[in-house]
Design a protein around this motif. Structure first.
Motif, PDB file in Angstrom:
ATOM      1  N   UNK A  78      14.632 -18.102   2.579  1.00  0.00           N
ATOM      2  CA  UNK A  78      14.979 -17.678   3.945  1.00  0.00           C
ATOM      3  C   UNK A  78      15.915 -16.485   3.900  1.00  0.00           C
ATOM      4  N   UNK A  79      15.791 -15.577   4.862  1.00  0.00           N
ATOM      5  CA  UNK A  79      16.598 -14.360   4.830  1.00  0.00           C
ATOM      6  C   UNK A  79      18.094 -14.650   4.968  1.00  0.00           C
ATOM      7  N   UNK A  80      18.436 -15.763   5.618  1.00  0.00           N
ATOM      8  CA  UNK A  80      19.844 -16.134   5.758  1.00  0.00           C
ATOM      9  C   UNK A  80      20.508 -16.349   4.408  1.00  0.00           C
ATOM     10  N   UNK A  81      19.758 -16.931   3.443  1.00  0.00           N
ATOM     11  CA  UNK A  81      20.280 -17.140   2.096  1.00  0.00           C
ATOM     12  C   UNK A  81      20.635 -15.798   1.457  1.00  0.00           C
ATOM     13  N   UNK A  82      19.719 -14.830   1.630  1.00  0.00           N
ATOM     14  CA  UNK A  82      19.929 -13.515   1.031  1.00  0.00           C
ATOM     15  C   UNK A  82      21.117 -12.795   1.659  1.00  0.00           C
ATOM     16  N   UNK A  83      21.252 -12.888   2.988  1.00  0.00           N
ATOM     17  CA  UNK A  83      22.374 -12.238   3.677  1.00  0.00           C
ATOM     18  C   UNK A  83      23.710 -12.843   3.234  1.00  0.00           C
ATOM     19  N   UNK A  84      23.741 -14.152   3.034  1.00  0.00           N
ATOM     20  CA  UNK A  84      24.967 -14.808   2.570  1.00  0.00           C
ATOM     21  C   UNK A  84      25.343 -14.299   1.183  1.00  0.00           C
ATOM     22  N   UNK A  85      24.343 -14.208   0.309  1.00  0.00           N
ATOM     23  CA  UNK A  85      24.618 -13.714  -1.043  1.00  0.00           C
ATOM     24  C   UNK A  85      25.031 -12.241  -1.011  1.00  0.00           C
ATOM     25  N   UNK A  86      24.454 -11.475  -0.094  1.00  0.00           N
ATOM     26  CA  UNK A  86      24.824 -10.063   0.057  1.00  0.00           C
ATOM     27  C   UNK A  86      26.295  -9.932   0.466  1.00  0.00           C
ATOM     28  N   UNK A  87      26.744 -10.833   1.338  1.00  0.00           N
ATOM     29  CA  UNK A  87      28.152 -10.818   1.776  1.00  0.00           C
ATOM     30  C   UNK A  87      29.088 -11.097   0.594  1.00  0.00           C
ATOM     31  N   UNK A  88      28.748 -12.092  -0.218  1.00  0.00           N
ATOM     32  CA  UNK A  88      29.569 -12.427  -1.386  1.00  0.00           C
ATOM     33  C   UNK A  88      29.635 -11.225  -2.335  1.00  0.00           C
ATOM     34  N   UNK A 310      23.371  -5.176  -6.532  1.00  0.00           N
ATOM     35  CA  UNK A 310      23.445  -4.410  -5.283  1.00  0.00           C
ATOM     36  C   UNK A 310      22.118  -3.719  -4.986  1.00  0.00           C
ATOM     37  N   UNK A 311      21.530  -3.111  -6.018  1.00  0.00           N
ATOM     38  CA  UNK A 311      20.242  -2.420  -5.854  1.00  0.00           C
ATOM     39  C   UNK A 311      19.153  -3.420  -5.487  1.00  0.00           C
ATOM     40  N   UNK A 312      19.162  -4.575  -6.150  1.00  0.00           N
ATOM     41  CA  UNK A 312      18.155  -5.608  -5.880  1.00  0.00           C
ATOM     42  C   UNK A 312      18.263  -6.104  -4.438  1.00  0.00           C
ATOM     43  N   UNK A 313      19.491  -6.327  -3.968  1.00  0.00           N
ATOM     44  CA  UNK A 313      19.704  -6.797  -2.587  1.00  0.00           C
ATOM     45  C   UNK A 313      19.237  -5.761  -1.576  1.00  0.00           C
ATOM     46  N   UNK A 314      19.641  -4.504  -1.797  1.00  0.00           N
ATOM     47  CA  UNK A 314      19.228  -3.421  -0.882  1.00  0.00           C
ATOM     48  C   UNK A 314      17.711  -3.298  -0.852  1.00  0.00           C
ATOM     49  N   UNK A 315      17.089  -3.388  -2.018  1.00  0.00           N
ATOM     50  CA  UNK A 315      15.625  -3.292  -2.099  1.00  0.00           C
ATOM     51  C   UNK A 315      14.923  -4.403  -1.342  1.00  0.00           C
ATOM     52  N   UNK A 316      15.492  -5.614  -1.389  1.00  0.00           N
ATOM     53  CA  UNK A 316      14.873  -6.759  -0.714  1.00  0.00           C
ATOM     54  C   UNK A 316      15.140  -6.763   0.791  1.00  0.00           C
ATOM     55  N   UNK A 317      16.266  -6.165   1.208  1.00  0.00           N
ATOM     56  CA  UNK A 317      16.618  -6.167   2.635  1.00  0.00           C
ATOM     57  C   UNK A 317      16.016  -4.985   3.407  1.00  0.00           C
ATOM     58  N   UNK A 318      15.492  -4.007   2.688  1.00  0.00           N
ATOM     59  CA  UNK A 318      14.904  -2.833   3.347  1.00  0.00           C
ATOM     60  C   UNK A 318      13.395  -2.841   3.176  1.00  0.00           C
ATOM     61  N   UNK A 319      12.681  -2.165   4.075  1.00  0.00           N
ATOM     62  CA  UNK A 319      11.219  -2.087   3.948  1.00  0.00           C
ATOM     63  C   UNK A 319      10.812  -1.511   2.594  1.00  0.00           C
ATOM     64  N   UNK A 320       9.681  -1.948   2.109  1.00  0.00           N
ATOM     65  CA  UNK A 320       9.223  -1.540   0.780  1.00  0.00           C
ATOM     66  C   UNK A 320       8.683  -0.098   0.797  1.00  0.00           C
ATOM     67  N   UNK A 321       9.563   0.827   1.095  1.00  0.00           N
ATOM     68  CA  UNK A 321       9.148   2.231   1.144  1.00  0.00           C
ATOM     69  C   UNK A 321       9.544   2.973  -0.130  1.00  0.00           C
ATOM     70  N   UNK A 322      10.457   2.385  -0.899  1.00  0.00           N
ATOM     71  CA  UNK A 322      10.922   3.035  -2.126  1.00  0.00           C
ATOM     72  C   UNK A 322      10.903   2.055  -3.281  1.00  0.00           C
ATOM     73  N   UNK A 323      10.759   2.619  -4.498  1.00  0.00           N
ATOM     74  CA  UNK A 323      10.804   1.805  -5.706  1.00  0.00           C
ATOM     75  C   UNK A 323      12.238   1.800  -6.237  1.00  0.00           C
ATOM     76  N   UNK A 324      12.970   0.725  -5.934  1.00  0.00           N
ATOM     77  CA  UNK A 324      14.379   0.672  -6.313  1.00  0.00           C
ATOM     78  C   UNK A 324      14.590   0.350  -7.793  1.00  0.00           C
ATOM     79  N   UNK A 325      13.485   0.141  -8.517  1.00  0.00           N
ATOM     80  CA  UNK A 325      13.618  -0.071  -9.963  1.00  0.00           C
ATOM     81  C   UNK A 325      13.716   1.258 -10.708  1.00  0.00           C
TER      82      UNK A 325
END
Length: 417
Positions: A78-88, A310-325
């Motif tokens: 669930x996206x709420x799990x990801x947002x919580x981890x992003x806050x930490x 940080x890169x992994x979180x940003x990549x998952x929270x934003x539309x898949x328009x860029x390759x964050x790897x």
């Protein structure tokens, strides 16, 4: 011998975990635990390492089976799990890394006797040096270099511990009485020790990302059993070294009524000088190398890990328009983290204690939640049933969650009321 060769071949994520974990929790907290309360503090150290084990093990298990990071698993729950981890992660980004570099800068000033340089300037030099190493070498350099750093650290610390044991315990001052553990000061220290031993629970996703990078680099993946063996060797090392630091603090400082300073340079000077006074000036190099190698390797692994997370979180929270790897995003993340944390050191240097206290509060209070999130990941349909943790490991997980929850509730009560 073939099992040992397999272990060496798979050496990586567990090694990086050990390098990252053996930082302030060991050098500062374990030493202080032995210095203030004596050998009895080995109990909470062992307890914390046992009860937190499943949370970190799940980082290896989930990634090895699914080829995904724990952070991707949070999004699947669930996206709420990801947002919580992003806050930490956000709180960690602005506090913990700065604190690590400040302590390391203090050790550098003490080790090379360069008092004319400020902590901020030495920290800047460390930021530039470590950022350059990470951007050029990336994971391969990190893994290879840490094999040498950890080896040097382990040998130097083992020699120091044996010397301290051989020398015997320092004579307590007249009328010394051990401070109570179960008063407000003692409980707060105990909470900090358990909260950061072997490290914060959110670091479980760091191991997950390192595992994925290791698999990509080798273009092959070990079996789950082999991956867990490698991680377990690193995890055991962190526990053993925590006990080494405890023994050193206990035998050299316990009963002397010595207050270990919160100032980075003063603390570094106290650690080195008190040990050399007890053992002998000739042991200076062992102690100095142990302390600096401990903090330098922690800075390097934490800087790499927080950049990746940080890169992994940003990549998952934003539309898949860029390759964050892409390599350029990793380099950008490393540089941005260095800049942000250097600003934190220069702007909030006098209030670093308050910033670290905030990070400790967030990390400790949310630790049982992150542990539960990790359990949800490994018990989900992302893994076939036969890869789910055993009943015994599940029971240990719930014991850890309950244990950390009770401490977190008590910690909140003490801080807020």
């Amino acid at each position: 011998m073939s099992k040992f060769k397999t272990l060496l071949k798979n050496l990586g994520p567990g090694l990086l975990f050990a390098s990252m974990a053996i930082g302030t929790s060991h050098l500062v907290l374990s030493t202080k635990a032995g210095a203030q309360y004596g050998w009895v503090m080995v109990i909470p150290i062992i307890l914390a390492n046992i009860l937190k084990y499943p949370f970190f093990e799940f980082g290896i298990r989930y990634t090895n089976v699914t080829n995904k990071t724990l952070i991707e698993g949070y999004l699947n729950r669930g996206k709420g799990y990801l947002w919580l981890y992003a806050f930490i992660t956000l709180v960690t980004t602005f506090t913990i890394l700065a604190a690590l570099y400040v302590v390391t800068a203090g050790l550098f000033i003490n080790l090379f006797n360069v008092e004319k340089l400020s902590v901020a300037m030495v920290a800047l030099g460390l930021f530039v040096f470590i950022s350059t190493l990470l951007i050029i070498g990336r994971y391969r350099f990190l893994e290879t270099s840490l094999k040498f750093v950890i080896s040097i650290l382990f040998v130097a610390l083992l020699v120091t511990t044996l010397l301290v044991i051989y020398k015997g315990q320092v004579e307590p001052v007249s009328g010394f009485v051990r401070p109570p553990i179960f008063n407000e000061v003692g409980i707060l220290f105990l909470i900090g020790l358990i909260g950061w031993m072997p490290t914060a629970v959110e670091a479980s996703s760091w191991i997950s990302l390192w595992s994925l990078e290791k698999y990509k680099l080798n273009k092959a993946k070990p079996t789950l059993k082999e991956a867990l063996q490698e991680f377990n060797s690193g995890y055991l090392m962190t526990a053993v070294l925590a006990i080494f630091f405890l023994i050193i603090g206990w035998l050299t400082l316990y009963g002397t009524n010595t207050e270990l300073s919160g100032n980075a340079i003063t603390f570094a000077d106290q650690v080195v000088q008190l040990f050399t006074t007890h053992i002998g000036e000739w042991a200076y190099i062992f102690i100095a190398v142990s302390a600096f190698a401990t903090m330098f390797s922690t800075c390097m692994t934490a800087h790499d890990a927080i950049s990746r997370v940080s890169i992994d979180i940003v990549g998952l929270l934003t539309p898949k328009t860029k390759d964050f790897s892409d390599r350029k995003y990793y380099a950008s993340g490393v540089i941005l983290l260095a800049l942000v944390n250097f600003i934190v050191i220069t702007a909030f240097g006098a209030n670093m204690g308050a910033l670290v206290a905030l990070a400790t509060f967030v990390s400790f209070v949310l630790a049982p939640i992150v542990g539960y999130m990790n359990l949800k990941n490994v018990m989900s349909h992302d893994l076939p049933n036969h890869f789910h943790p055993s009943k015994g490991l599940q029971v240990l997980t719930f014991a850890g969650i309950i244990f950390l929850s009770l401490f977190a509730i008590y910690y909140c009560w003490m801080v807020l009321f």
